[in-house]
Enzyme design. Sequence first.
Site, short mmCIF file in Angstrom:
data_model
loop_
_atom_site.label_atom_id
_atom_site.label_comp_id
_atom_site.label_asym_id
_atom_site.label_seq_id
_atom_site.Cartn_x
_atom_site.Cartn_y
_atom_site.Cartn_z
N ASP A 8 0.67 5.03 0.34
CA ASP A 8 -0.45 5.88 0.71
C ASP A 8 -0.22 7.39 1.16
O ASP A 8 0.49 7.58 2.23
CB ASP A 8 -1.23 5.40 2.05
N GLU A 39 -5.24 6.97 -1.49
CA GLU A 39 -6.49 6.60 -0.62
C GLU A 39 -6.76 7.52 0.43
O GLU A 39 -7.78 7.47 0.74
CB GLU A 39 -6.53 5.16 -0.26
N ASN A 40 -5.78 7.98 0.93
CA ASN A 40 -5.76 8.96 2.20
C ASN A 40 -5.34 10.41 1.87
O ASN A 40 -5.05 10.96 2.83
CB ASN A 40 -4.93 8.24 3.13
N HIS A 68 -10.71 3.03 1.15
CA HIS A 68 -11.11 4.19 1.41
C HIS A 68 -11.47 5.01 -0.13
O HIS A 68 -11.43 6.06 -0.28
CB HIS A 68 -10.33 5.12 2.08
N HIS A 154 -3.58 -4.24 -1.15
CA HIS A 154 -4.05 -3.43 -0.06
C HIS A 154 -4.77 -4.33 1.04
O HIS A 154 -5.91 -4.51 1.12
CB HIS A 154 -4.96 -2.58 -0.72
N HIS A 179 -1.72 -0.07 2.94
CA HIS A 179 -2.77 0.28 3.68
C HIS A 179 -2.44 0.50 5.32
O HIS A 179 -2.94 0.98 6.12
CB HIS A 179 -3.67 -1.17 3.93
N HIS A 181 0.50 1.74 6.30
CA HIS A 181 1.19 3.03 6.59
C HIS A 181 2.46 3.10 7.26
O HIS A 181 3.12 4.39 7.55
CB HIS A 181 0.32 4.05 7.38
FE LIG Z 1 -4.14 3.88 3.89
FE LIG Z 2 -6.49 1.14 3.20
#
Ligand SMILES: [Fe+2]
Ligand SMILES: [Fe+2]
Length: 272
Positions: A8, A39-40, A68, A154, A179, A181
């Site tokens: 991510d 996604e982030n 996300h 994820h 997901h 991190h």
């Molecule tokens: Fe994430």
């Molecule tokens: Fe996520």
Amino acid sequence: MKIMFLGDVMGRAGRSAITDHLPHLRKDWKLDFVVVNGENATNGSGLSADHAKAILKAGADVVTLGDHAFDQRDMLSFIEKEPRLIRPLNYAKGAPGAGARVFSDARGRKVLVAQALGQVFMKRPFDDPFSALETVLKQYPMGGQVQASLIDIHCEATSEKMAVGHYCDGRASIVVGTHTHVPTADAMILPGGTAFQSDAGMCGDYDSVIGMDKAEPLRRFITGMPKGRFNPAEGEATLSGLYVETDDRTGQATTCIMVRQGGRLSQSGPGS
Ligand SMILES: [Fe+2]
Ligand SMILES: [Fe+2]
């Protein structure tokens, strides 16, 4: 094939690390195929079209998303125009875009990339990831339809991620978790030849709480009361993920090394 997956991308710090380092890592490590979870990337929440373009331009062949996926509204339409974006297979029945697709590397070798969301401890209930993955793995057998395949699982729970790894063992080249991190130290090749890591970690500033500036998360944990917004931490990011070499004939992994480049984490990669 030499494949790298990066976890991510977190806010501006993560995007800068991608644009600063991915182009030379791609050359230095002779990478054939790169997948990045984005996604982030936009302020810690979703991925805008502009930031997706920047990650692709820096050297990603494919960008995966997550829970996300559509936090940035322009992604709802942009994902229909940009086939190199993959959202979770089991996000929602009517979601735009695709959860799995076959891509080609520069030499024409076929690579399947798919993403599924887990069910344990997730905020929204998602459909069963196992049956979603089963359909895709049956459709694109490695060593047959595709030379290699990568599954981004994820979800929150390492138990569920490991279960997905074993479920896909021998049927996918790589199963890697995203997901949470924080990279887990369990990169390995499973008995059937699938490279696996429970979580790739994030491409973000680790002097943080999972990529967010630490002040507000600490306040909420300590007092139970929110005061401000969560903002991504802005210190130097560590690029974090997995480097895998695969056999083009069987699709199985032959080498699997954790990647941690730059920033605060102890360094790791195929060159070190
Ligand atoms: Fe994430
Ligand atoms: Fe996520």
